[in-house]
Scaffold this motif. Structure first.
Motif, PDB file in Angstrom:
ATOM      1  N   MET A 257       0.858  -1.172   0.000  1.00 31.46           N
ATOM      2  CA  MET A 257       0.000   0.000   0.000  1.00 31.46           C
ATOM      3  C   MET A 257       0.897   1.225   0.000  1.00 31.46           C
ATOM      4  SD  MET A 257      -2.806  -0.990   2.909  1.00 31.46           S
ATOM      5  CE  MET A 257      -3.914  -2.394   2.731  1.00 31.46           C
ATOM      6  N   GLY A 258       0.512   2.245  -0.747  1.00 24.01           N
ATOM      7  CA  GLY A 258       1.370   3.409  -0.808  1.00 24.01           C
ATOM      8  C   GLY A 258       0.637   4.684  -1.138  1.00 24.01           C
ATOM      9  N   TRP A 259       1.402   5.764  -1.090  1.00 23.02           N
ATOM     10  CA  TRP A 259       0.902   7.086  -1.422  1.00 23.02           C
ATOM     11  C   TRP A 259       1.794   7.717  -2.475  1.00 23.02           C
ATOM     12  CZ3 TRP A 259      -3.664   8.894   0.374  1.00 23.02           C
ATOM     13  CH2 TRP A 259      -4.210   8.252   1.501  1.00 23.02           C
ATOM     14  N   TYR A 260       1.171   8.275  -3.485  1.00 21.81           N
ATOM     15  CA  TYR A 260       1.840   9.053  -4.510  1.00 21.81           C
ATOM     16  C   TYR A 260       1.282  10.464  -4.484  1.00 21.81           C
ATOM     17  CZ  TYR A 260       3.643   4.717  -6.577  1.00 21.81           C
ATOM     18  OH  TYR A 260       4.292   3.526  -6.800  1.00 21.81           O
ATOM     19  N   ARG A 261       2.009  11.382  -5.098  1.00 22.46           N
ATOM     20  CA  ARG A 261       1.487  12.735  -5.211  1.00 22.46           C
ATOM     21  C   ARG A 261       1.874  13.327  -6.559  1.00 22.46           C
ATOM     22  NH1 ARG A 261       5.258  15.859  -0.686  1.00 22.46           N
ATOM     23  NH2 ARG A 261       7.226  15.849  -1.890  1.00 22.46           N
ATOM     24  N   GLN A 262       1.084  14.279  -6.993  1.00 25.24           N
ATOM     25  CA  GLN A 262       1.346  14.948  -8.252  1.00 25.24           C
ATOM     26  C   GLN A 262       1.042  16.432  -8.103  1.00 25.24           C
ATOM     27  OE1 GLN A 262      -0.705  13.366 -11.696  1.00 25.24           O
ATOM     28  NE2 GLN A 262       0.937  14.104 -13.035  1.00 25.24           N
TER      29      GLN A 262
ATOM     30  N   THR B 218       7.381  -3.436   5.966  1.00 30.39           N
ATOM     31  CA  THR B 218       8.557  -2.738   5.473  1.00 30.39           C
ATOM     32  C   THR B 218       8.147  -1.434   4.795  1.00 30.39           C
ATOM     33  OG1 THR B 218       9.723  -4.829   5.127  1.00 30.39           O
ATOM     34  CG2 THR B 218      10.573  -2.897   3.974  1.00 30.39           C
ATOM     35  N   THR B 219       8.852  -0.348   5.090  1.00 29.81           N
ATOM     36  CA  THR B 219       8.500   0.964   4.557  1.00 29.81           C
ATOM     37  C   THR B 219       9.605   1.556   3.708  1.00 29.81           C
ATOM     38  OG1 THR B 219       9.302   2.084   6.553  1.00 29.81           O
ATOM     39  CG2 THR B 219       6.975   1.459   6.493  1.00 29.81           C
ATOM     40  N   ASN B 220       9.206   2.460   2.826  1.00 30.37           N
ATOM     41  CA  ASN B 220      10.138   3.208   2.006  1.00 30.37           C
ATOM     42  C   ASN B 220       9.554   4.596   1.785  1.00 30.37           C
ATOM     43  OD1 ASN B 220      12.518   3.534   0.465  1.00 30.37           O
ATOM     44  ND2 ASN B 220      11.381   3.169  -1.429  1.00 30.37           N
ATOM     45  N   TYR B 221      10.425   5.619   1.814  1.00 25.18           N
ATOM     46  CA  TYR B 221       9.991   7.003   1.684  1.00 25.18           C
ATOM     47  C   TYR B 221      10.808   7.747   0.648  1.00 25.18           C
ATOM     48  CZ  TYR B 221       7.760   6.275   6.248  1.00 25.18           C
ATOM     49  OH  TYR B 221       6.990   5.816   7.290  1.00 25.18           O
ATOM     50  N   ALA B 222      10.173   8.714   0.018  1.00 26.44           N
ATOM     51  CA  ALA B 222      10.919   9.652  -0.799  1.00 26.44           C
ATOM     52  C   ALA B 222      11.851  10.461   0.093  1.00 26.44           C
ATOM     53  CB  ALA B 222       9.969  10.587  -1.543  1.00 26.44           C
ATOM     54  N   ASP B 223      13.031  10.784  -0.423  1.00 27.53           N
ATOM     55  CA  ASP B 223      13.995  11.538   0.373  1.00 27.53           C
ATOM     56  C   ASP B 223      13.416  12.858   0.884  1.00 27.53           C
ATOM     57  OD1 ASP B 223      16.930  10.600  -1.599  1.00 27.53           O
ATOM     58  OD2 ASP B 223      15.935   9.592   0.071  1.00 27.53           O
ATOM     59  N   SER B 224      12.557  13.466   0.099  1.00 26.47           N
ATOM     60  CA  SER B 224      12.027  14.772   0.444  1.00 26.47           C
ATOM     61  C   SER B 224      11.093  14.765   1.647  1.00 26.47           C
ATOM     62  CB  SER B 224      11.291  15.378  -0.760  1.00 26.47           C
ATOM     63  OG  SER B 224      10.229  14.544  -1.169  1.00 26.47           O
ATOM     64  N   VAL B 225      10.601  13.587   2.033  1.00 22.86           N
ATOM     65  CA  VAL B 225       9.645  13.517   3.141  1.00 22.86           C
ATOM     66  C   VAL B 225      10.171  12.738   4.331  1.00 22.86           C
ATOM     67  CG1 VAL B 225       7.749  13.678   1.484  1.00 22.86           C
ATOM     68  CG2 VAL B 225       8.407  11.437   2.405  1.00 22.86           C
ATOM     69  N   LYS B 226      11.347  12.160   4.227  1.00 23.63           N
ATOM     70  CA  LYS B 226      11.905  11.387   5.331  1.00 23.63           C
ATOM     71  C   LYS B 226      12.043  12.248   6.579  1.00 23.63           C
ATOM     72  CE  LYS B 226      14.472   7.917   2.713  1.00 23.63           C
ATOM     73  NZ  LYS B 226      15.808   7.413   2.326  1.00 23.63           N
TER      74      LYS B 226
ATOM     75  N   ILE C 222       4.160   6.475   7.165  1.00 23.43           N
ATOM     76  CA  ILE C 222       3.118   5.633   6.596  1.00 23.43           C
ATOM     77  C   ILE C 222       2.849   4.475   7.549  1.00 23.43           C
ATOM     78  CG2 ILE C 222       4.719   4.215   5.233  1.00 23.43           C
ATOM     79  CD1 ILE C 222       2.534   4.128   3.038  1.00 23.43           C
ATOM     80  N   SER C 223       1.605   4.105   7.663  1.00 27.04           N
ATOM     81  CA  SER C 223       1.226   2.979   8.498  1.00 27.04           C
ATOM     82  C   SER C 223      -0.001   2.309   7.899  1.00 27.04           C
ATOM     83  CB  SER C 223       0.948   3.418   9.943  1.00 27.04           C
ATOM     84  OG  SER C 223      -0.116   4.350   9.995  1.00 27.04           O
ATOM     85  N   ARG C 224      -0.310   1.131   8.404  1.00 25.47           N
ATOM     86  CA  ARG C 224      -1.480   0.430   7.873  1.00 25.47           C
ATOM     87  C   ARG C 224      -2.121  -0.442   8.938  1.00 25.47           C
ATOM     88  NH1 ARG C 224       1.153  -3.097   9.725  1.00 25.47           N
ATOM     89  NH2 ARG C 224       2.117  -4.917   8.708  1.00 25.47           N
TER      90      ARG C 224
ATOM     91  N   TYR D 251      -2.521   4.718   6.069  1.00 25.38           N
ATOM     92  CA  TYR D 251      -2.516   6.094   6.539  1.00 25.38           C
ATOM     93  C   TYR D 251      -1.214   6.775   6.159  1.00 25.38           C
ATOM     94  CZ  TYR D 251      -6.024   3.983   9.598  1.00 25.38           C
ATOM     95  OH  TYR D 251      -7.108   3.291  10.095  1.00 25.38           O
ATOM     96  N   LEU D 252      -1.272   8.080   6.054  1.00 24.74           N
ATOM     97  CA  LEU D 252      -0.069   8.879   5.877  1.00 24.74           C
ATOM     98  C   LEU D 252      -0.138  10.062   6.827  1.00 24.74           C
ATOM     99  CD1 LEU D 252       2.576   9.146   4.200  1.00 24.74           C
ATOM    100  CD2 LEU D 252       1.329  10.767   2.747  1.00 24.74           C
ATOM    101  N   GLN D 253       0.671  10.012   7.876  1.00 25.48           N
ATOM    102  CA  GLN D 253       0.778  11.121   8.807  1.00 25.48           C
ATOM    103  C   GLN D 253       1.817  12.089   8.274  1.00 25.48           C
ATOM    104  OE1 GLN D 253      -0.925  11.821  11.859  1.00 25.48           O
ATOM    105  NE2 GLN D 253       0.097  13.781  11.468  1.00 25.48           N
ATOM    106  N   MET D 254       1.418  13.327   8.041  1.00 30.46           N
ATOM    107  CA  MET D 254       2.295  14.336   7.461  1.00 30.46           C
ATOM    108  C   MET D 254       2.504  15.452   8.474  1.00 30.46           C
ATOM    109  SD  MET D 254       0.790  14.521   3.563  1.00 30.46           S
ATOM    110  CE  MET D 254      -0.795  15.165   4.109  1.00 30.46           C
ATOM    111  N   ASN D 255       3.735  15.605   8.924  1.00 27.81           N
ATOM    112  CA  ASN D 255       4.099  16.641   9.880  1.00 27.81           C
ATOM    113  C   ASN D 255       5.073  17.621   9.243  1.00 27.81           C
ATOM    114  OD1 ASN D 255       2.610  15.303  11.929  1.00 27.81           O
ATOM    115  ND2 ASN D 255       4.390  14.051  12.480  1.00 27.81           N
ATOM    116  N   SER D 256       5.219  18.769   9.875  1.00 31.46           N
ATOM    117  CA  SER D 256       6.142  19.800   9.399  1.00 31.46           C
ATOM    118  C   SER D 256       5.953  20.075   7.917  1.00 31.46           C
ATOM    119  CB  SER D 256       7.590  19.389   9.690  1.00 31.46           C
ATOM    120  OG  SER D 256       7.795  19.178  11.073  1.00 31.46           O
ATOM    121  N   LEU D 257       4.722  20.251   7.520  1.00 32.35           N
ATOM    122  CA  LEU D 257       4.410  20.422   6.104  1.00 32.35           C
ATOM    123  C   LEU D 257       5.019  21.699   5.543  1.00 32.35           C
ATOM    124  CD1 LEU D 257       0.767  19.134   6.191  1.00 32.35           C
ATOM    125  CD2 LEU D 257       2.552  18.273   4.659  1.00 32.35           C
TER     126      LEU D 257
END
Length: 119
Positions: A34-39, A56-64, A69-71, A79-85
């Motif tokens: 399961m994942g999240w993409y953005r455009q 197992t998780t993997n993130y784009a460098d820009s959001v690490k 991400i959790s499920r 889910y995608l918890q986004m902090n320090s936006l």
């Protein structure tokens, strides 16, 4: 055949937080990831984060360090918890589900949810 329902997008000030949710129908079988993409406007769709069935998780460098991400496998929800936006996080976010079968793989996409970060 299946359905994904996304929620949680919106408008937030820089430095704020949002949590996205994506619920997949249980008619989707053999989910492998399961994942999240953005455009963002004028840009290619990019991977933000992905989590496997095992966790197992993997993130784009820009959001690490900022996104998590959790499920919940019992609910077929990611889910995608986004902090320090940051303003550069502004984009349409899409949920993606991969279903793995011998010799081939299926993909399912959510409808997209707008995330706008103001400076």
């Amino acid at each position: 055949q299946g359905q994904l329902v996304e929620s949680g997008g919106g408008l937030v000030q820089a430095g704020g937080s949002l949590k996205l949710s994506c619920a997949a129908s249980k008619t989707i079988l053999r989910i492998s990831a399961m994942g999240w993409y953005r455009q963002a406007p004028g840009k290619q769709r990019e991977l933000v984060a992905v989590i496997s069935r095992s966790g197992t998780t993997n993130y784009a460098d820009s959001v690490k360090g900022r996104f998590t991400i959790s499920r919940d496998n019992t609910k077929n929800t990611v889910y995608l918890q986004m902090n320090s936006l940051k303003p550069e996080d502004t984009a349409v976010y899409y949920c993606n589900i991969r279903s793995s079968w011998p010799g081939h793989e299926y993909e399912y996409w959510g409808q997209g949810t707008q995330v706008t970060v103001s400076s």
